[in-house]
Every structure is written in C-alpha cells, then in structure tokens.
Design a protein around this motif. Structure first.
Motif, short mmCIF file in Angstrom:
data_model
loop_
_atom_site.label_atom_id
_atom_site.label_comp_id
_atom_site.label_asym_id
_atom_site.label_seq_id
_atom_site.Cartn_x
_atom_site.Cartn_y
_atom_site.Cartn_z
N GLN A 13 -9.27 8.47 -27.49
CA GLN A 13 -10.44 8.22 -28.33
C GLN A 13 -11.70 8.85 -27.74
O GLN A 13 -12.47 9.53 -28.45
CB GLN A 13 -10.64 6.72 -28.52
N TYR A 14 -11.92 8.65 -26.45
CA TYR A 14 -13.16 9.15 -25.86
C TYR A 14 -13.14 10.66 -25.65
O TYR A 14 -14.18 11.32 -25.76
CB TYR A 14 -13.48 8.42 -24.56
N ALA B 282 -13.79 12.03 -29.13
CA ALA B 282 -15.20 11.84 -29.45
C ALA B 282 -16.08 12.80 -28.66
O ALA B 282 -17.12 13.26 -29.16
CB ALA B 282 -15.61 10.40 -29.18
N ILE C 199 -7.42 9.94 -34.55
CA ILE C 199 -8.28 10.98 -33.98
C ILE C 199 -8.86 11.86 -35.08
O ILE C 199 -10.03 12.26 -35.03
CB ILE C 199 -7.49 11.81 -32.95
N ARG D 266 -9.61 11.01 -38.06
CA ARG D 266 -10.71 10.28 -38.69
C ARG D 266 -11.96 10.28 -37.82
O ARG D 266 -13.08 10.32 -38.32
CB ARG D 266 -10.29 8.84 -38.99
N LEU D 267 -11.74 10.24 -36.50
CA LEU D 267 -12.86 10.20 -35.57
C LEU D 267 -13.55 11.55 -35.44
O LEU D 267 -14.78 11.63 -35.45
CB LEU D 267 -12.36 9.74 -34.20
N ASN D 268 -12.75 12.62 -35.31
CA ASN D 268 -13.32 13.95 -35.08
C ASN D 268 -12.41 15.01 -35.66
O ASN D 268 -11.40 15.37 -35.05
CB ASN D 268 -13.54 14.18 -33.59
#
Length: 274
Positions: free
Chosen positions: A65-66, A69, A111, A113-115
């Motif tokens: 996640q990080y 991001a 992931i 959806r996040l980026n």
C-alpha cells in the motif's frame, strides 16, 4: 506469472533517461517533491523502481500500500494463498468482498484503486530457491514479508546472488523486527556487509517458534513493521538517509519500545548464494 494491465516504466540507469512526471503525478506526489531529500529526482527514481514483495499478508499489505502510494512504478507480488476471513484482522489490503480470491489478485485490485500509475506483476506461487532467479528477473529490490525461515533464507540467498538489496521483516505476537541486507557490498571502512546467516546462522528447530495461527498476533503490529519496511525501501530507492544495513531494529509493542542491535559479518560465514 500474471502482469496486470496497468501503465508503468521499466528499469533505468540514470536520471536523464527516466520518464518525466506527468502533471497529475506531480500533484499526487507533491508532498514528496517538497522534501529536499526526495524532490523531483527522487520521485523519478521511485517511478523507475521495480520492487518485488514476497507475501501479500500481514507485512506485505502495508508494504504494498505505501509503496504504491509513494509512486513505485512496478510492484511484483509473490503469493500462492487465498484471502480468508481470519486474514482481515491484519492484512488490510484485502476486505470482506475479496474472501476466497487469490491474494495477489485482491492486492492488485486494491493497488489499482489507490494508484493507477503502478504496474503490477503477479506470481501466484511460492517464493523458492528453484523459482527465485526467474521471479527476481528485472527487479531492483526485494522485500521479504514471509512467515517462515525456509523462505527467508531463500530470499536472502537470491537477493545476494542477484546483487540487489533485501528488506527483511518478521513479527510474532507483540514483537517485530526488520533489517536491510546488502552483503555483496562493503561498508565505508572496507569491511564486508553482513548477510542473513550472520544474523541467523541456522534456522530454529521446527516447532520452536509457533506460527501466528497457533500463537496469535496483534494486527496493528504488522502495520508498524510493514510500514517501516516500506520506509526502508523508499530510502534505498531514493538514496535518502541511512538504511538498516548491519542493524536489526526490534520493536516491543507492549512496552512501546524500540531497540537496535548491530551485527557484523562472521569470519567463518560461507556465502550460500549461487
């Protein structure tokens, strides 16, 4: 191996060859770019980086996640497991709607959806000495979030052979640890950096250290250690700060205490890679 259809970049050798950041990426990573230690050049290094993560579980979840991001351009995920209800207490990249799915697939959708700028490469299999060279091909950095010593030794040997850094973390009940391994290089004083077997010469006997399924684990602990593993990876990619090479960071959640142990190359240690 499955490669998700997300845009990304490959490995580059210098800043001049790196793909520029788009206006949307500049806005997305603005807080990074404001940091003199990162800046635009560091963000371009993150975009060009190719990082392989072993495990999309408790440690792998915050790592993925990080790093996604943060703008790491290509992320590889190695995991053959499926999401179960008991995972959700700590494996926060998954959710109730993905129970039963392959963890690599569940993580890839999260992931995306996040980026959407991150390219995903999925290996729906275990990391093993036999598959390590193929799985590591083209990656710049390896992160080990596995939960067993066989995989940890295999990861250490493979990263050493490939001459790429390894960020290794481990958790149990209320305690966690992490370190960075670069045994193919030497310290500033010329002494060789230690390897994994300098820290753990032999795996403990089977059954001595119970798995979290037997002993339990506090979910937030994996977030603490996994996030710190992501931080070490960002430092390695951007050349910022001092990575935990030759240092083992220990965290006791119950006492909220961090300790650091230094370790060195053992003169009798034989390199196992190759």
């Amino acid at each position: 191996m499955t490669e998700a259809a997300f845009p990304g970049v490959g490995r580059h050798d210098n800043i001049g060859a790196m793909e520029p950041l788009s206006p949307e990426e500049i806005a997305r990573y603005h807080r990074h770019i404001l940091l003199p230690e990162i800046g635009g050049a560091g963000q371009q290094k993150l975009k060009a980086a190719r990082v392989l993560v072993i495990g999309a579980g408790g440690l792998g979840a915050p790592v993925l996640q990080y790093l996604a991001a943060a703008g790491v351009g290509t992320l590889g995920i190695v995991d053959d497991d499926r999401v179960s209800l008991s995972n959700l207490q700590r494996q926060v990249i998954h959710d109730s709607g993905t129970i039963g799915e392959l963890k690599t697939e569940s993580a890839a959708f999260a992931i995306a959806r996040l980026n959407p700028h991150v390219r995903l490469i999925r290996f729906e299999e275990r990391f093993s000495p036999e598959a390590a060279r193929r799985q590591l091909s083209g990656f710049d950095l390896l992160i080990d979030g596995s939960d067993n010593f066989d995989t940890r030794y295999a990861a250490a040997d493979a990263a050493d052979e490939a001459r790429i850094p390894l960020v290794a973390g481990a958790v149990g009940r209320f305690d966690g640890s992490l370190t960075v391994l670069k045994p193919y290089e030497s310290a500033e004083d010329g002494t060789p950096n230690p390897g994994y077997r300098d820290l753990f010469p032999e795996a403990p006997p089977a059954g001595l250290i119970p798995a979290c399924a037997e002993a339990g684990i506090i979910g937030a602990l994996t977030g603490v250690i996994g996030t710190m593993m992501a931080m070490e990876a960002i430092k390695l990619v951007t050349g910022t700060g001092e990575p935990l090479v030759g240092r083992l960071l220990l965290y006791d959640a119950l006492s909220a205490r961090f300790d650091t142990i230094r370790y060195k190359r053992r003169r009798t240690t034989q390199r196992q890679a190759g």
